[in-house]
Design a protein around this motif. Sequence first.
Motif, PDB file in Angstrom:
ATOM      1  N   PRO A 153      20.191  54.247  26.819  1.00 14.76           N
ATOM      2  CA  PRO A 153      20.036  55.693  27.018  1.00 14.76           C
ATOM      3  C   PRO A 153      18.569  56.115  27.012  1.00 14.76           C
ATOM      4  O   PRO A 153      18.165  56.963  27.805  1.00 14.76           O
ATOM      5  N   ALA A 154      17.763  55.518  26.148  1.00 12.90           N
ATOM      6  CA  ALA A 154      16.344  55.874  26.084  1.00 12.90           C
ATOM      7  C   ALA A 154      15.625  55.497  27.378  1.00 12.90           C
ATOM      8  O   ALA A 154      14.797  56.267  27.885  1.00 12.90           O
ATOM      9  N   ASP A 155      15.926  54.324  27.920  1.00 11.16           N
ATOM     10  CA  ASP A 155      15.305  53.911  29.177  1.00 11.16           C
ATOM     11  C   ASP A 155      15.731  54.823  30.316  1.00 11.16           C
ATOM     12  O   ASP A 155      14.935  55.164  31.188  1.00 11.16           O
ATOM     13  N   PHE A 156      17.004  55.225  30.337  1.00 12.66           N
ATOM     14  CA  PHE A 156      17.457  56.123  31.391  1.00 12.66           C
ATOM     15  C   PHE A 156      16.791  57.492  31.267  1.00 12.66           C
ATOM     16  O   PHE A 156      16.455  58.116  32.274  1.00 12.66           O
ATOM     17  N   ASP A 157      16.562  57.953  30.048  1.00  7.14           N
ATOM     18  CA  ASP A 157      15.841  59.223  29.865  1.00  7.14           C
ATOM     19  C   ASP A 157      14.438  59.130  30.457  1.00  7.14           C
ATOM     20  O   ASP A 157      13.946  60.086  31.062  1.00  7.14           O
ATOM     21  N   VAL A 194      13.568  57.220  32.997  1.00  9.03           N
ATOM     22  CA  VAL A 194      13.749  57.280  34.450  1.00  9.03           C
ATOM     23  C   VAL A 194      13.868  58.740  34.894  1.00  9.03           C
ATOM     24  O   VAL A 194      13.249  59.164  35.861  1.00  9.03           O
ATOM     25  N   ARG A 195      14.648  59.517  34.176  1.00  6.11           N
ATOM     26  CA  ARG A 195      14.837  60.927  34.537  1.00  6.11           C
ATOM     27  C   ARG A 195      13.545  61.720  34.417  1.00  6.11           C
ATOM     28  O   ARG A 195      13.331  62.669  35.163  1.00  6.11           O
ATOM     29  N   GLU A 196      12.683  61.337  33.496  1.00 14.17           N
ATOM     30  CA  GLU A 196      11.399  62.030  33.339  1.00 14.17           C
ATOM     31  C   GLU A 196      10.452  61.757  34.492  1.00 14.17           C
ATOM     32  O   GLU A 196       9.737  62.649  34.931  1.00 14.17           O
ATOM     33  N   VAL A 197      10.420  60.518  34.976  1.00 15.00           N
ATOM     34  CA  VAL A 197       9.433  60.146  35.997  1.00 15.00           C
ATOM     35  C   VAL A 197       9.973  60.217  37.425  1.00 15.00           C
ATOM     36  O   VAL A 197       9.198  60.246  38.365  1.00 15.00           O
ATOM     37  N   ALA A 198      11.285  60.245  37.586  1.00 13.52           N
ATOM     38  CA  ALA A 198      11.878  60.273  38.931  1.00 13.52           C
ATOM     39  C   ALA A 198      12.770  61.513  39.055  1.00 13.52           C
ATOM     40  O   ALA A 198      13.913  61.522  38.602  1.00 13.52           O
ATOM     41  N   TRP A 199      12.240  62.556  39.656  1.00 15.56           N
ATOM     42  CA  TRP A 199      12.919  63.842  39.780  1.00 15.56           C
ATOM     43  C   TRP A 199      14.281  63.701  40.441  1.00 15.56           C
ATOM     44  O   TRP A 199      15.209  64.461  40.159  1.00 15.56           O
ATOM     45  N   ALA A 200      14.454  62.745  41.310  1.00 14.85           N
ATOM     46  CA  ALA A 200      15.716  62.561  42.028  1.00 14.85           C
ATOM     47  C   ALA A 200      16.886  62.291  41.075  1.00 14.85           C
ATOM     48  O   ALA A 200      18.031  62.588  41.398  1.00 14.85           O
ATOM     49  N   PHE A 201      16.613  61.754  39.900  1.00 16.78           N
ATOM     50  CA  PHE A 201      17.669  61.370  38.960  1.00 16.78           C
ATOM     51  C   PHE A 201      17.968  62.457  37.926  1.00 16.78           C
ATOM     52  O   PHE A 201      18.777  62.264  37.039  1.00 16.78           O
ATOM     53  N   ARG A 202      17.371  63.619  38.060  1.00 19.63           N
ATOM     54  CA  ARG A 202      17.494  64.678  37.068  1.00 19.63           C
ATOM     55  C   ARG A 202      18.929  65.145  36.850  1.00 19.63           C
ATOM     56  O   ARG A 202      19.284  65.559  35.760  1.00 19.63           O
ATOM     57  N   HIS A 203      19.772  65.093  37.894  1.00 18.30           N
ATOM     58  CA  HIS A 203      21.137  65.614  37.785  1.00 18.30           C
ATOM     59  C   HIS A 203      22.160  64.557  37.339  1.00 18.30           C
ATOM     60  O   HIS A 203      23.316  64.879  37.120  1.00 18.30           O
ATOM     61  N   LEU A 204      21.734  63.309  37.194  1.00 22.14           N
ATOM     62  CA  LEU A 204      22.660  62.251  36.782  1.00 22.14           C
ATOM     63  C   LEU A 204      22.736  62.159  35.261  1.00 22.14           C
ATOM     64  O   LEU A 204      21.794  62.486  34.562  1.00 22.14           O
ATOM     65  N   THR A 205      23.874  61.701  34.782  1.00 25.11           N
ATOM     66  CA  THR A 205      24.045  61.478  33.349  1.00 25.11           C
ATOM     67  C   THR A 205      24.056  59.978  33.072  1.00 25.11           C
ATOM     68  O   THR A 205      24.299  59.164  33.970  1.00 25.11           O
ATOM     69  N   TYR A 206      23.833  59.637  31.818  1.00 30.24           N
ATOM     70  CA  TYR A 206      23.881  58.232  31.419  1.00 30.24           C
ATOM     71  C   TYR A 206      25.276  57.664  31.669  1.00 30.24           C
ATOM     72  O   TYR A 206      25.420  56.522  32.088  1.00 30.24           O
ATOM     73  N   ARG A 207      26.288  58.465  31.460  1.00 28.43           N
ATOM     74  CA  ARG A 207      27.664  58.005  31.690  1.00 28.43           C
ATOM     75  C   ARG A 207      27.875  57.603  33.154  1.00 28.43           C
ATOM     76  O   ARG A 207      28.533  56.607  33.452  1.00 28.43           O
ATOM     77  N   GLN A 208      27.320  58.377  34.093  1.00 27.01           N
ATOM     78  CA  GLN A 208      27.462  58.033  35.513  1.00 27.01           C
ATOM     79  C   GLN A 208      26.837  56.675  35.808  1.00 27.01           C
ATOM     80  O   GLN A 208      27.372  55.903  36.594  1.00 27.01           O
TER      81      GLN A 208
END
Length: 81
Positions: free
Chosen positions: A16-20, A22-36
């Motif tokens: 989860p921390a690594d995915f967070d 990714v969401r910080e540096v890659a705007w495209a992933f902002r709407h995805l959840t860790y569950r997805q």
Amino acid sequence: LIALFTGLMHGKGTSPADFDLVREVAWAFRHLTYRQIMELVKGQMYVGFKNCSDPALRDNAFLMNLRPSATWAGGETMRVE
């Protein structure tokens, strides 16, 4: 180097921390959840691009299904028994 990327492919298998991050540096992933991300199956990943020819895909991660030969050499031509 991460500031220079134009696209990112993200599959299953991260914390989860690594995915967070990714969401910080890659705007495209902002709407995805860790569950997805964790519900992806073999051959699936989300991809997002800063620069691409279709503006509708820019900065919007989308689900991509890879052909078996992309995840396993011979996956379309060999039969495992």
